[in-house]
Scaffold this active site. Structure first.
Site, PDB file in Angstrom:
ATOM      1  N   CYS A  28      -3.791 -10.062  20.129  1.00  0.00           N
ATOM      2  CA  CYS A  28      -3.815 -10.759  18.937  1.00  0.00           C
ATOM      3  C   CYS A  28      -4.327 -10.049  17.961  1.00  0.00           C
ATOM      4  O   CYS A  28      -4.870  -8.966  17.988  1.00  0.00           O
ATOM      5  CB  CYS A  28      -4.297 -12.396  19.131  1.00  0.00           C
ATOM      6  N   CYS A  77      -5.310  -7.208  -3.180  1.00  0.00           N
ATOM      7  CA  CYS A  77      -4.475  -6.478  -4.435  1.00  0.00           C
ATOM      8  C   CYS A  77      -5.178  -6.754  -5.701  1.00  0.00           C
ATOM      9  O   CYS A  77      -5.180  -5.829  -6.778  1.00  0.00           O
ATOM     10  CB  CYS A  77      -3.165  -7.194  -4.357  1.00  0.00           C
TER      11      CYS A  77
END
Length: 261
Positions: free
Chosen positions: A182, A199
């Site tokens: 995972c 960002c």
């Protein structure tokens, strides 16, 4: 016009719209029907979610549910392609869903202004009505991705996770039902400095999110349409500054605190 997702066959409108797609070798009407019957949940309607959802909707994905609690800001317009200057201040999830329905009225798109958590996942993902075919992680921080991964493992829902920052991106498609690893198996050891990169504080080139969002859509189309995971046991690493792409293998961590219990 009745939305075609209520029809188990391809309508004339759908055959016309998707004609170039069903001509592909390895992608026929049966693949298109499987895509039409698919339901995804996309967490994040920003730089990754906009291009990924638009490509999937144009291709004929049946149902998409966008989850995002954020509002559109001027700085989003550089890369979040479903939004216009007049949308500033509006909810991303609702605005994106409205645009997707306009782009392709043959599909069903809707948005929820919410933050997905372990506590509200069952209700927000509408698991009482059945599991979505795929979760798409289009978020921009490690903490949220970790929560989405835990939801994927808890409810055994495949997770297609993308990330984009600066001029680099990553992509992986985890299948918890196969016990093959995972997100936490791959990224569980990241340090705090890396975890906090987003960002907003590190910047991102507009093309980076567009490319990674469409790579994410490409993987989703293959998985939903023909049952192929092109990233089985692999993490895709994309470097825009060098125009290079490579694959790194991974496997389940036997000591993983999320999927190896």
């Amino acid at each position: 016009m009745t939305q075609a997702t209520d029809n188990p066959f391809l309508t004339d409108d759908e055959l016309m719209r998707y004609a170039r797609q069903v001509l592909l070798e390895g992608w026929d009407i049966e693949a298109q029907l499987r895509l039409k019957s698919s339901r995804i949940v996309m967490i994040g309607a920003g730089g990754l979610g906009c291009p990924a959802s638009e490509t999937l909707v144009r291709a004929g994905l049946g149902q998409v549910h966008l989850i995002d609690d954020d509002e559109i800001e001027a700085s989003n317009l550089q890369r979040q392609s479903l939004f216009m200057p007049s949308d500033i201040g509006r909810a991303k999830a609702l605005t994106a869903a409205k645009m997707l329905n306009q782009i392709n009225p043959l599909i069903k798109a809707r948005g929820s202004v919410a933050r997905l958590t372990l506590d509200n996942a069952y209700e927000l993902l509408e698991l009482a009505a059945g599991k979505p075919d795929l979760l798409l992680d289009c978020t921009d921080n490690f903490a949220t991705r970790d929560i989405i991964n835990r939801i994927s493992v808890r409810y055994q829902i495949p997770l297609l996770s993308a990330s984009a920052i600066a001029m680099q991106g990553q992509l992986a498609l985890f299948e918890p039902q196969l016990h093959s690893g995972c997100y936490h198996c791959v990224f569980g050891g990241m340090d705090a400095a890396v975890d906090e990169r987003t960002c907003a504080n590190s910047g991102v080139l507009a093309s980076t999110t567009a490319i990674m969002g469409n790579l994410q859509a490409n993987a989703a189309l293959q998985y939903l349409g023909v049952g192929n995971n092109p990233l089985t046991g692999k993490l895709l690493l994309w470097d825009g500054s060098r125009m290079q792409q490579r694959l790194m293998g991974y496997r389940q961590d036997a000591q993983c605190s999320v999927c190896a219990l």
